[in-house]
Design a protein around this motif. Structure first.
Motif, mmCIF file in Angstrom:
data_model
loop_
_atom_site.group_PDB
_atom_site.id
_atom_site.type_symbol
_atom_site.label_atom_id
_atom_site.label_comp_id
_atom_site.label_asym_id
_atom_site.label_seq_id
_atom_site.Cartn_x
_atom_site.Cartn_y
_atom_site.Cartn_z
ATOM 1 N N ILE A 50 0.852 -1.190 0.000
ATOM 2 C CA ILE A 50 0.000 0.000 0.000
ATOM 3 C C ILE A 50 0.886 1.237 0.000
ATOM 4 C CG2 ILE A 50 -1.753 1.307 1.251
ATOM 5 C CD1 ILE A 50 -2.778 -1.179 2.428
ATOM 6 N N ASN A 51 0.506 2.201 -0.802
ATOM 7 C CA ASN A 51 1.198 3.477 -0.788
ATOM 8 C C ASN A 51 0.449 4.415 0.153
ATOM 9 O OD1 ASN A 51 2.295 5.982 -1.338
ATOM 10 N ND2 ASN A 51 2.715 5.452 -3.473
ATOM 11 N N ASN A 52 0.934 4.500 1.383
ATOM 12 C CA ASN A 52 0.294 5.351 2.391
ATOM 13 C C ASN A 52 0.953 6.723 2.382
ATOM 14 O OD1 ASN A 52 -1.758 3.784 3.512
ATOM 15 N ND2 ASN A 52 -0.313 2.697 4.837
ATOM 16 N N GLY A 53 0.414 7.633 1.595
ATOM 17 C CA GLY A 53 0.958 8.987 1.531
ATOM 18 C C GLY A 53 2.413 9.016 1.081
ATOM 19 N N GLY A 54 2.716 8.245 0.057
ATOM 20 C CA GLY A 54 4.072 8.238 -0.490
ATOM 21 C C GLY A 54 4.982 7.223 0.174
ATOM 22 N N ASN A 55 4.527 6.671 1.284
ATOM 23 C CA ASN A 55 5.316 5.689 2.016
ATOM 24 C C ASN A 55 4.818 4.295 1.663
ATOM 25 O OD1 ASN A 55 6.939 4.432 3.828
ATOM 26 N ND2 ASN A 55 5.706 4.999 5.629
ATOM 27 N N ILE A 56 5.648 3.481 0.997
ATOM 28 C CA ILE A 56 5.179 2.163 0.575
ATOM 29 C C ILE A 56 5.356 1.157 1.710
ATOM 30 C CG2 ILE A 56 5.508 0.275 -1.049
ATOM 31 C CD1 ILE A 56 6.364 2.375 -3.084
ATOM 32 N N GLN A 57 4.233 0.534 2.115
ATOM 33 C CA GLN A 57 4.275 -0.426 3.225
ATOM 34 C C GLN A 57 3.716 -1.768 2.767
ATOM 35 O OE1 GLN A 57 1.871 1.997 5.912
ATOM 36 N NE2 GLN A 57 3.649 2.159 7.277
ATOM 37 N N ALA A 58 4.198 -2.844 3.389
ATOM 38 C CA ALA A 58 3.675 -4.183 3.080
ATOM 39 C C ALA A 58 3.090 -4.781 4.350
ATOM 40 C CB ALA A 58 4.784 -5.071 2.556
ATOM 41 N N PHE A 59 1.872 -5.313 4.227
ATOM 42 C CA PHE A 59 1.222 -5.926 5.386
ATOM 43 C C PHE A 59 0.870 -7.370 5.090
ATOM 44 C CE2 PHE A 59 0.135 -1.415 5.780
ATOM 45 C CZ PHE A 59 0.613 -1.179 7.054
#
Lengths: 352, 172
Positions: B87-96
């Motif tokens: 997910i791109n959370n406000g430019g920050n790419i995170q993996a869950f």
């Protein structure tokens, strides 16, 4: 001649054996249905045993892929359900037998509780009965897990994670059941072993024997309204139970004719179905877990189970401090509340 | 008997017999315990205290697919039992991880609402993995993400012991 042959070889004739195991049974057992409910789970267990033997001859417990992306488990159950003749009846009766076994256990428990038949000296009969009840639930759970469709897979996932939440030994129990940290190829053989060997033969059978021997030792507690009269266990009562066996078998087959067993989508570890539900007898616990924080839910369920199992002793202790009538009111209220809440949760969960 | 000590009512022979029986009991209890623990251990392929976890870096997607804020990709590798969402959370790419922290069901990603829903006990997680409502107490597991040469890699947290490899003949 046969009599002499047996007498000489095993030291007892059939007639002497009959005299030995015969006992007086209150006539009420043949007339008042609620006092004879204990026999039905045992008859069901016998039906489960026979149908299970046949199903076991066709079941495969390898959950890896066999063909077309389907597991051997799923294919074997699909063949049982749709391909081979008669076997779908056997599976249907096995499924229905499990449900009727639990229903009759519920009713038997209610009868014993509300007639206070667990009072001294019959406390251990009640404890044995509660353990039998939990073992039967365990058989239901492990049996459900063997089917290999979506609901069965996710019920296993949720069920073993509930077991893992047991304080201290939980994670160990989970890994022992799964044969690893997650559901894997070694999980199915373990559930199969639990379902066909450990729970029915090593746990249930000794418990049934203890339950029966204790009930025989103390006699059946009858608190009904009709006058006390007796008839003999052998052959009259045994014959009654035999009649019930056939009534059950015929009605099971008839029901299965109209509602044949079905099989859902094959298990998919990457997709939980939108409407996942355990078997109906886990509805109260399932719904309770939705309402309260996880650890609280697990601990209080375990607490309730412990109190239920040890209730005869708890009541005896209470009677030392509180007048008997008040204790009876407390017992009656607690039992009624628990029963109503369980029924309410079951209905609520069924409606979702 | 001359060896009899009257006060204790025990003979010398009886005393030694009891010591012998006592030792025998201790030794046989120890042996039973040792064998039983080995039997139990043989039933625990992943070890007494669970397998240690390792991180395995896996290529997931090119960065161009997840460049926009709010974009999401579900990465799935059935053969190796890996699934995660980027997910791109406000430019920050995170993996869950998509495994619910309550009882292990798979959560759904609802793109329109920007939330994770668990079908089992109706839990809701926010886009950053934190619990919004329902019974879970922990937020969704997060995997480290690495971006290198325009490619996104996810480091999956996996048990070191994978039974499947024995069936493929790799573990032997």
């Amino acid at each position: 001649m046969i009599r002499n042959f047996l007498k000489e070889r095993i030291g007892i004739t059939p007639g002497e054996l009959k005299d030995k195991i015969d006992e007086k049974v209150p006539t009420a057992l043949a007339r008042e249905f609620f006092f004879a409910l204990g026999g039905i789970p045992m008859i069901c267990f016998f039906i489960q045993f026979v149908t299970g033997l046949i199903l076991g001859a066709y079941y495969m417990n390898y959950s890896g892929e066999l063909a077309n992306g389907l597991s051997a488990t799923y294919i074997s159950i699909r063949n049982i359900t749709y391909e081979f003749p008669v076997l779908n009846y056997i599976r249907g009766v096995h499924q229905l037998g499990a449900n009727i076994m639990i229903v009759s256990l519920f009713l038997h428990m209610l009868r014993v509780f509300f007639t206070e038949s667990y009072r001294r000296p019959r406390e251990l009969i009640w404890v044995c009965g509660m353990l039998l009840f939990f073992t039967t639930l365990g058989l239901g759970f492990t049996g459900y897990a063997l089917v290999g469709d979506q609901l069965s897979y996710w019920a296993t996932q949720v069920g073993t994670n509930i077991a893992a939440a047991t304080p201290v030994i939980g994670p160990f129990i989970k890994r022992l059941m799964l044969g690893g940290t997650e559901i894997n190829l070694y999980t199915m053989p373990r559930f199969f072993l639990l379902h066909v060997m450990i729970l029915p033969l090593l746990v249930l059978t000794p418990l049934i024997m203890a339950h029966l021997l204790l009930a025989r030792e103390h006699g059946i507690s009858y608190t009904g309204r009709t006058e006390k009269s007796y008839y003999s266990l052998v052959p009259n009562h045994i014959f009654n139970e035999y009649k019930i066996l056939w009534v059950l078998v015929f009605s099971f087959v008839a029901i299965v004719y109209f509602f044949p067993p079905t099989l859902g989508e094959p298990a998919n570890p990457f997709l939980t179905p939108e409407h996942i539900k355990p078997e109906w007898y886990f509805f109260p616990m399932f719904h309770f877990l939705k309402l309260v924080p996880f650890q609280v839910g697990i601990l209080s369920t375990m607490g309730i189970f412990a109190v239920m199992t040890l209730w005869p002793f708890i009541q005896t202790i209470m009677e030392m401090f509180i007048p008997l009538n008040v204790v009876r009111i407390i017992a009656f209220t607690c039992g009624t509340i628990l029963m109503v809440v369980c029924m309410l949760f079951t209905v609520l969960e069924a409606l979702v | 008997m001359e060896n009899k000590s009257e006060e204790k009512g025990i003979t010398r022979r009886g005393f030694f017999q009891r010591i012998l029986v006592g030792f025998g009991l201790i030794i046989s209890a120890g042996a039973t315990g040792a064998i039983a623990s080995q039997l139990l251990k043989s039933l625990m392929p992943s070890g007494w205290f669970g397998e240690p976890y390792v991180y395995r870096k896996v290529y997931a997607a090119p960065i161009t697919e997840i460049n926009q804020v709010g974009a999401s990709i579900i990465f799935e590798d059935k053969a190796n039992n890996r699934k995660a969402i980027l997910i791109n959370n406000g430019g920050n790419i995170q993996a869950f991880s998509l495994v619910c922290t309550h009882l292990g069901c798979q959560v759904f990603w609802e793109k329109e609402r920007g939330k994770f829903l668990c079908p089992c006990h109706t839990a809701v997680f926010a886009a950053d993995g934190s619990v919004e409502s329902g019974p879970p107490e922990k937020s969704l597991d997060q995997y480290p993400v690495e971006i290198k040469d325009g490619l996104v890699y996810i480091s999956f947290r996996e048990p070191t012991w994978q039974p499947e490899q024995y069936f493929r003949g790799e573990g032997l």
